[in-house]
Write a protein that holds these residues in place. Structure first.
Motif, PDB file in Angstrom:
ATOM      1  N   CYS A   1       0.853  -1.188   0.000  1.00 59.49           N
ATOM      2  CA  CYS A   1       0.000   0.000   0.000  1.00 59.49           C
ATOM      3  C   CYS A   1       0.891   1.241   0.000  1.00 59.49           C
ATOM      4  CB  CYS A   1      -0.894   0.003   1.241  1.00 59.49           C
ATOM      5  SG  CYS A   1      -2.112  -1.314   1.272  1.00 59.49           S
ATOM      6  N   GLU A   2       1.128   1.789  -1.171  1.00 57.57           N
ATOM      7  CA  GLU A   2       1.886   3.030  -1.253  1.00 57.57           C
ATOM      8  C   GLU A   2       1.115   4.030  -2.102  1.00 57.57           C
ATOM      9  OE1 GLU A   2       5.723   2.699  -2.979  1.00 57.57           O
ATOM     10  OE2 GLU A   2       5.078   1.539  -4.698  1.00 57.57           O
ATOM     11  N   GLU A   3       1.447   5.295  -1.936  1.00 56.59           N
ATOM     12  CA  GLU A   3       0.616   6.361  -2.477  1.00 56.59           C
ATOM     13  C   GLU A   3       0.419   6.320  -3.985  1.00 56.59           C
ATOM     14  OE1 GLU A   3      -0.145  11.071  -1.536  1.00 56.59           O
ATOM     15  OE2 GLU A   3       1.619  10.059  -0.757  1.00 56.59           O
ATOM     16  N   PRO A   4       1.460   6.184  -4.804  1.00 56.75           N
ATOM     17  CA  PRO A   4       1.227   6.164  -6.260  1.00 56.75           C
ATOM     18  C   PRO A   4       0.232   5.096  -6.691  1.00 56.75           C
ATOM     19  CG  PRO A   4       3.567   6.415  -5.799  1.00 56.75           C
ATOM     20  CD  PRO A   4       2.907   6.110  -4.497  1.00 56.75           C
ATOM     21  N   ALA A   5       0.299   3.902  -6.052  1.00 58.36           N
ATOM     22  CA  ALA A   5      -0.610   2.812  -6.416  1.00 58.36           C
ATOM     23  C   ALA A   5      -2.043   3.102  -5.984  1.00 58.36           C
ATOM     24  CB  ALA A   5      -0.126   1.508  -5.782  1.00 58.36           C
ATOM     25  N   LEU A   6      -2.221   3.717  -4.820  1.00 57.17           N
ATOM     26  CA  LEU A   6      -3.569   4.027  -4.333  1.00 57.17           C
ATOM     27  C   LEU A   6      -4.207   5.165  -5.135  1.00 57.17           C
ATOM     28  CD1 LEU A   6      -2.977   3.742  -0.477  1.00 57.17           C
ATOM     29  CD2 LEU A   6      -4.308   2.198  -1.916  1.00 57.17           C
TER      30      LEU A   6
END
Length: 314
Positions: free
Chosen positions: A179-184
């Motif tokens: 769960c990291e920002e670019p993916a979310l």
């Protein structure tokens, strides 16, 4: 359309390489080995730096912080990654995703600041050696450590609050290992311009600016080193900096690509491998780099092993 915090029981699906099961088996084996090496290598550096009085210096104080940080960083990501790779279940709970996001981002931001302070330590040691003991006194080290860790997790708190207020697509399928920002952001069902702008600002503050300070510090170090007439002394100076420079290159190089790359420059699979590199490979290489290139650490490890063997024989 649901807000992410309204669907907490659902959790997320971390796709990873779920469409390539054979690759998952290979990654499970490789990542397990890397994780063991990370635990052993970083724990060794912490123990050696603590047990050997000769290593009670600012440089090894910060190196111990880096090793502890890498231990926490990998442990916040890899166990969940191994679980997802080892079977058909690719899910992570909502709370698990929030914790992983907050801790991993906080530790990553902390490492950016820590590597910058380590460069400053090398600058003082080489460019202002007569004032080194006065400037880098124990009280300052403790204050710097507090600022380093606090700054990383304050930034992570802001990012977490903003990210987990997004309204996401109902499938909650995250095309990544963690769960990291670019993916979310990619699965947001609303306009994300504000969050992307905020992420850009955070990247400048925690990646571009620290890297700039590191480059400036080594610019001064290079200028001072070139004035040294003795070849042996020059080599010794660069020897103390080479390990840190290599770690900086590996860490910031992949972070720059993942967080500041132009959109669609890399395929999603390439981005996943880059994520694997800075979450799995780099924390494993850090202790090896410092151990293999540092005579003090190698000597301390040998003495510690000899003492253990001696006590075992008795």
């Amino acid at each position: 359309m649901k807000r992410i915090n309204e669907s907490s029981p659902v959790g997320f699906i971390l796709l990873g390489f779920s469409d390539q099961p054979q690759l998952e088996v290979v990654l499970l084996f490789i990542i397990s080995i890397f994780y063991i090496l990370t635990l052993v290598g970083n724990t060794t550096i912490i123990l050696v730096s603590y047990l050997n009085p000769k290593l009670h210096t600012p440089m090894y104080f910060f190196l111990s912080n880096l090793s502890f940080l890498d231990l926490c960083f990998t442990t916040s990501i890899i166990p969940q990654m191994l679980w997802n790779l080892g079977g058909p279940d690719k899910s992570i709970t909502y709370i698990g995703c929030v914790i992983q996001f907050y801790v991993a981002l906080g530790l990553g931001s902390t490492e950016c600041v820590l590597l910058t302070v380590m460069a400053y330590d090398r600058y003082i040691a080489i460019c202002r050696p007569l004032h080194y003991a006065i400037i880098m006194h124990p009280r300052l080290l403790k204050k710097l450590a507090a600022v380093i860790w606090a700054s990383g997790f304050i930034e992570s708190l802001v990012q977490s609050i903003l990210t987990f207020q997004l309204s996401l697509c109902s499938h909650h399928r995250v095309d990544d290992f963690m769960c990291e920002e670019p993916a979310l952001i990619k699965i947001a069902a609303v306009e994300t311009t504000f969050l992307e702008t905020e992420l850009c600002i955070a990247s400048i503050l925690y990646v571009i600016m620290p890297l700039g300070f590191i480059i400036i510090s080594y610019g001064y170090i290079a200028r001072t080193t070139l004035r040294i007439k003795s070849t042996g002394r020059r080599q010794k100076v660069w020897g103390t900096c080479a390990s840190h420079l290599l770690v900086v290159t590996l860490f910031f190089g992949t972070i720059l690509v993942v967080y500041i790359q132009p959109k669609n420059k890399y395929t999603q699979n390439q981005s996943k491998f880059l994520t694997l590199f800075y979450t799995v490979v780099t924390p494993t290489l850090n202790p090896m780099i410092y151990t293999l290139r540092n005579k003090d650490v190698k000597g301390a490890v040998r003495r510690l092993l000899c003492q253990n063997q001696g006590s075992g024989e008795k």
